[in-house]
Design a protein around this motif. Structure first.
Motif, short mmCIF file in Angstrom:
data_model
loop_
_atom_site.label_atom_id
_atom_site.label_comp_id
_atom_site.label_asym_id
_atom_site.label_seq_id
_atom_site.Cartn_x
_atom_site.Cartn_y
_atom_site.Cartn_z
N SER A 85 -4.38 13.73 -70.67
CA SER A 85 -4.94 14.79 -71.41
C SER A 85 -4.01 16.16 -71.12
CB SER A 85 -6.50 15.08 -71.19
OG SER A 85 -6.61 15.18 -69.88
N ASP A 86 -3.43 16.24 -69.94
CA ASP A 86 -2.44 17.15 -69.71
C ASP A 86 -1.56 17.41 -70.56
OD1 ASP A 86 -4.03 17.78 -67.42
OD2 ASP A 86 -2.60 17.00 -66.01
N ASN A 87 -1.00 16.20 -71.20
CA ASN A 87 0.20 16.14 -72.24
C ASN A 87 -0.53 16.45 -73.64
OD1 ASN A 87 2.33 15.69 -73.85
ND2 ASN A 87 2.81 14.06 -72.51
N PRO A 88 0.04 17.56 -73.89
CA PRO A 88 -0.36 17.74 -75.73
C PRO A 88 0.38 16.63 -76.77
CG PRO A 88 1.11 19.60 -75.18
CD PRO A 88 0.78 18.61 -73.79
N ASP A 128 -2.16 11.06 -77.17
CA ASP A 128 -3.53 11.13 -77.52
C ASP A 128 -4.39 10.86 -76.24
OD1 ASP A 128 -5.73 10.25 -79.78
OD2 ASP A 128 -5.84 9.02 -78.25
N PRO A 129 -5.33 11.77 -76.15
CA PRO A 129 -6.11 11.63 -74.82
C PRO A 129 -6.41 10.22 -74.31
CG PRO A 129 -6.73 13.63 -75.97
CD PRO A 129 -6.08 12.97 -76.90
N THR A 150 7.00 16.43 -73.37
CA THR A 150 7.02 17.77 -72.58
C THR A 150 8.41 17.54 -71.37
OG1 THR A 150 5.85 16.69 -70.61
CG2 THR A 150 4.77 17.51 -72.43
N GLU A 203 1.75 31.62 -72.90
CA GLU A 203 1.94 31.17 -74.44
C GLU A 203 2.96 31.49 -75.19
OE1 GLU A 203 -1.66 32.71 -76.00
OE2 GLU A 203 -2.97 31.45 -74.97
N GLN A 224 7.89 28.25 -75.16
CA GLN A 224 7.81 27.05 -75.89
C GLN A 224 9.02 26.20 -75.50
OE1 GLN A 224 7.91 27.13 -80.22
NE2 GLN A 224 7.67 25.07 -80.37
N ASP A 266 9.96 21.77 -75.23
CA ASP A 266 9.61 20.41 -75.25
C ASP A 266 10.63 19.65 -75.53
OD1 ASP A 266 9.95 20.77 -78.07
OD2 ASP A 266 7.80 21.40 -78.40
#
Length: 361
Positions: A225-228, A231-232, A287, A295, A298, A300
């Motif tokens: 879940s740390d990785n956006p 999918d968690p 990531t 914020e 950016q 990735d």
């Protein structure tokens, strides 16, 4: 293919190249790390060196290809890594250099002192590289903070050595030692083979415990879940499954070696290494192992990637040359497939004359 599809493809190819490097070089590193333990007699050490001598430099091509492909496909990834991992990467380079020099110059300086010095350098270099890579890739699993434009790592050198990162480094070293011992049991005969069996019995359970601990801590303390980009639910399930496959494969390898099924044991350690690093690449999907510190930053794989034209050209080149490289690798291992033992080594273990393998052994 669209630019987005090419980026995903090259991330997957990067994962394959790095995993291929750890699979092939893992037993090379392991054999050299075991010189002082198994190869106390010069002739036994010569057997160990001859077991990896025909292939070690070819195995390092995987590292060169992985590094070159990262530079070309993801120049932002390459640059940001060097902004914070310059010293660890220099350590890796030094480790590889002293290993390579030791292998190449050992036969040119056959005196006992020179031979022992080169072997010691080879062992030291073989410890450094897996340890640094283990710590580095575990930090990617955690997520290294980046900030600014261009994004630079904000993490200090000493903060890389968290308890979990050190666990990853030690696991990589011990796992490669077990992989190397299993390879020796498969490629050698006589005293070296029996000593390799003893090493697996001793270090196999240690590696198994470390790998299980790595999977549990990694999934609990630093979950998917740390990785956006993951999918968690599905991401967590994938990481648990891959990790437990690695643990089960390592346990299978230890069990098979006790039954003298050396080929199956080698498959087991190979699968455990593939699973360990495949899990890491799943965790860093998107990531690239970084976590923006604010914020405004950016960063990735879509930001770090090369243009569509560059990736398309690289894809064509890979389509042509990867099958050639794989075919050559298979052929070289087929040619040098026979076992060797102390009986194949001349009395003067420092002789530069290569020792022949014995057909049918």
């Amino acid at each position: 293919m669209s630019h987005e599809q090419l980026i995903i493809l090259w991330f997957l190819l990067e994962a394959v190249l790095w995993i291929g490097f750890f699979f092939f070089e893992g037993f090379d590193f392991g054999v050299a790390m075991l010189y002082p333990i198994i190869g106390k007699d010069p002739r036994e050490r010569r057997v160990m060196i001859n077991s990896i001598g025909p292939t070690w430099d070819g195995n390092e091509v995987w590292l060169l290809t992985a590094g070159g492909a990262m530079f070309a496909a993801f120049p932002g990834w390459y640059a940001t890594l060097f902004s914070g991992l310059y010293l660890p990467l220099v350590l890796v380079l030094l480790g590889l250099i002293i290993r390579g020099v030791s292998f190449e110059y050992r036969a040119l300086q056959p005196g006992d002192n020179w031979r022992d010095a080169f072997d010691a350098c080879s062992t030291i270099g073989s410890y450094i590289v897996p340890l640094v890579f283990g710590v580095g890739f575990t930090n990617m699993w955690i997520g290294m903070p980046v900030a600014g434009d261009p994004p630079l790592m904000t993490q200090g050198f000493w903060s890389l050595f968290s308890p979990f990162a050190l666990l990853g480094g030690v696991l990589t070293v011990v796992l490669f030692m077990v992989h190397g011992a299993v390879f020796l049991s498969l490629k050698t005969d006589g005293e070296v083979r029996e000593k390799a069996h003893g090493i697996v019995k001793l270090l196999g359970p240690v590696a198994l415990g470390l790998m299980l601990l790595f999977v549990i801590v990694g999934n609990v303390a630093y979950p998917a879940s740390d990785n956006p980009f993951l999918d968690p639910g599905a991401g967590a399930a994938a990481l648990w499954v891959i990790g437990l496959i690695g643990v089960a494969a390592l346990g299978f390898a230890v069990l098979q070696l006790t039954r003298r099924h050396e080929a199956l044991a080698f498959v087991g350690t190979a699968v455990s290494i593939v699973a360990l690093f495949a899990g890491i690449f799943v965790k860093i999907y998107g990531t690239l192992g970084f976590a923006p510190a604010d914020e405004a930053t950016q960063f990735d794989m879509y930001v770090a990637a090369s243009s569509e034209g560059t990736l398309g050209l690289m894809s064509i080149a890979a389509l042509i040359f990867v099958p050639i490289v794989l075919a050559y690798t298979i052929w070289s291992y087929h040619v040098f497939r026979r076992r060797i033992g102390v009986k194949n080594i001349p009395d003067d273990a420092g002789s530069p004359v290569p020792a022949p393998a014995v057909a049918g052994d």
